[in-house]
Design a protein around this motif. Sequence first.
Motif, PDB file in Angstrom:
ATOM      1  N   GLU A  64      27.162  22.305  13.640  1.00 22.19           N
ATOM      2  CA  GLU A  64      27.961  23.090  15.163  1.00 22.19           C
ATOM      3  C   GLU A  64      28.843  24.465  14.158  1.00 22.19           C
ATOM      4  OE1 GLU A  64      27.428  20.265  18.833  1.00 22.19           O
ATOM      5  OE2 GLU A  64      29.155  20.725  17.970  1.00 22.19           O
ATOM      6  N   ALA A  65      29.767  24.443  13.520  1.00 20.66           N
ATOM      7  CA  ALA A  65      30.674  25.463  12.962  1.00 20.66           C
ATOM      8  C   ALA A  65      29.610  26.063  12.182  1.00 20.66           C
ATOM      9  CB  ALA A  65      32.038  24.679  12.363  1.00 20.66           C
ATOM     10  N   TYR A  66      28.707  26.203  11.871  1.00 27.60           N
ATOM     11  CA  TYR A  66      28.090  27.363  11.558  1.00 27.60           C
ATOM     12  C   TYR A  66      26.941  28.000  12.372  1.00 27.60           C
ATOM     13  CZ  TYR A  66      30.671  26.389   6.895  1.00 27.60           C
ATOM     14  OH  TYR A  66      31.315  26.374   6.019  1.00 27.60           O
ATOM     15  N   GLY A  67      27.338  27.397  13.575  1.00 31.97           N
ATOM     16  CA  GLY A  67      25.888  28.299  14.097  1.00 31.97           C
ATOM     17  C   GLY A  67      25.161  28.097  14.888  1.00 31.97           C
ATOM     18  N   SER A  68      24.844  26.074  14.013  1.00 31.68           N
ATOM     19  CA  SER A  68      23.467  24.985  15.279  1.00 31.68           C
ATOM     20  C   SER A  68      23.815  24.509  16.074  1.00 31.68           C
ATOM     21  CB  SER A  68      23.787  23.838  13.909  1.00 31.68           C
ATOM     22  OG  SER A  68      23.211  24.338  13.226  1.00 31.68           O
ATOM     23  N   ILE A  69      22.877  24.525  17.259  1.00 35.82           N
ATOM     24  CA  ILE A  69      22.627  24.701  18.287  1.00 35.82           C
ATOM     25  C   ILE A  69      21.572  23.992  18.598  1.00 35.82           C
ATOM     26  CG2 ILE A  69      22.255  25.394  20.928  1.00 35.82           C
ATOM     27  CD1 ILE A  69      22.334  28.528  20.159  1.00 35.82           C
TER      28      ILE A  69
ATOM     29  N   ARG B 278      18.424  24.041   6.008  1.00 40.16           N
ATOM     30  CA  ARG B 278      19.176  24.964   5.317  1.00 40.16           C
ATOM     31  C   ARG B 278      18.397  25.415   4.166  1.00 40.16           C
ATOM     32  NH1 ARG B 278      23.783  21.758   3.007  1.00 40.16           N
ATOM     33  NH2 ARG B 278      22.193  19.730   3.563  1.00 40.16           N
TER      34      ARG B 278
ATOM     35  N   HIS C 193      18.338  19.086  11.038  1.00 43.61           N
ATOM     36  CA  HIS C 193      18.860  20.549  11.284  1.00 43.61           C
ATOM     37  C   HIS C 193      20.041  20.767   9.452  1.00 43.61           C
ATOM     38  CE1 HIS C 193      19.918  22.440  14.769  1.00 43.61           C
ATOM     39  NE2 HIS C 193      19.840  21.151  15.564  1.00 43.61           N
TER      40      HIS C 193
ATOM     41  N   SER D  18      27.299  21.045  23.462  1.00 47.21           N
ATOM     42  CA  SER D  18      26.275  22.647  23.106  1.00 47.21           C
ATOM     43  C   SER D  18      25.078  22.003  23.907  1.00 47.21           C
ATOM     44  CB  SER D  18      26.237  22.644  21.407  1.00 47.21           C
ATOM     45  OG  SER D  18      25.395  22.053  20.982  1.00 47.21           O
TER      46      SER D  18
END
Length: 474
Positions: free
Chosen positions: A123-128, A144, A140, A471
């Motif tokens: 989540e810190a790298y933008g995963s929703i 990558r 997720h 989120s």
Amino acid sequence: MSLELKDKCGVFGIFGHKEAAYLTYLGLYSLQHRGEESAGIVASDGEKMTAHRGMGHVQDVFDESHLQSLAGDRAIGHVRYSTAGSSNIKNAQPIWVDYSKGDIAIAHNGNLVNADILRSELEAYGSIFQTTTDSEIIIHLMARPSFRNVEEGVMDVLNRVKGAYSLVFLTHECLIAARDPQGFRPLWLGEIAGSYVVSSETCAFDIIGAKPIREIEPSEVLFISQKGMKSLRLPKADRLAHCVFEHVYFARPDSRIFGESVELVRERLGRQLAREHPADGDVVIPVPDSGSAAALGFSQESGIPLGMGIIRNHYVGRTFIQPSQGVRDFKVKVKFNFVKEVLEGKRVVVVDDSIVRGTTSKIRVKSLRQAGAKEVHLRISCPPHRFPCAYGIDFPTKEELIANRYTPEEIKKYLDCDSIGYLSLEGMLSCVSFPKENYCTACWSGEYSVPFGGVDKFYAERNRKAAGSPSFRE
Ligand code: SF4
């Protein structure tokens, strides 16, 4: 007991059979006991994926038109039970996504103990996230771009996740089946008409006429494609940790898991229980269904005849309309009824697989007395549950576990039974075939083989999942 504890899931997969979706449906039907809240199938014809998922029992989720729409010779399926509050269609599996390397679907039985850390990182790298399930974390991580192909992604990601997983993945090219290095949950490989099948339990092979080949080994990852089957390995764990409670309660008695028949293990548990805690009784009564084999063993060892004094209603669906008043203890009564003719005037020895909160057992003892039992002696085919499970079984909080608050003598008083006897840990482990170090006993002993940050953290994470992902807003 079955009103108090739930397994979280069962998985099934098949590759290279023209009736893949139908066979998956039948397989899930046999695995229904592993999850009653939602069911789903994802199928592929090699180019296009189709899916159907829904809330409820397998027979309610799928009809003929759904199965016909699930085209292709490869499929995976899942049945799920969830913790309270997270029971919604978004969390139903298999999860299917279309990412940079194409379509991939995943179905999971187990619980990842580092899910919260991995999720926060992502989540810190933008995963929703779309769901509150651990399984989506795996997807997720695989998405990558650094991985050259699915095989590389699967092996890398499974090296990062910790805890219990029996997993199936489906891509257009292959079916992948993986089991965690401790082997917490069962996972089998079978064969039908030249096609490979995988399933949480062998009972799903029986219904479709598949032949079991072998258990997928702990730390093994199988890639099944048109080229054949390839077996890769994750690093081995220091020790195995098969869930003994699968033998005591969760698995179906007509399955083989961890190298042996569930039915025969349960009979041995019952015989050992009779040796450790004999009872002066006139009749041995099983609590159906999971207590039946242990009761048979108890009866054989003690010489006390077996009687069917408790009858289970098998047709209780996921939801039923509860009367607002007037029918006390409705939830228990709708599931079990008592046979006066078997119980009246008798000293009854009731064999059950466990006592969790004690509420169900208390009602049951009262009902047995109301049905005419002169004495009620409880015999439990495992030790007292004092700790939660971090590896895929939904337990109530530590405070809610009755054995965590009371001694067996106090439990006897609370339940209002005439005597109570729990099988010892050593006695239970003497009834299974592998060396005792190969089994997880954490919910009895408190010794967790995969560290998970402690019971408080575990419950905080569970509550977060039950409440919904921070989120994600419905
Ligand atoms: S804690 Fe208990 S229920 Fe959970 S895996 Fe271990 S033996 Fe099974």
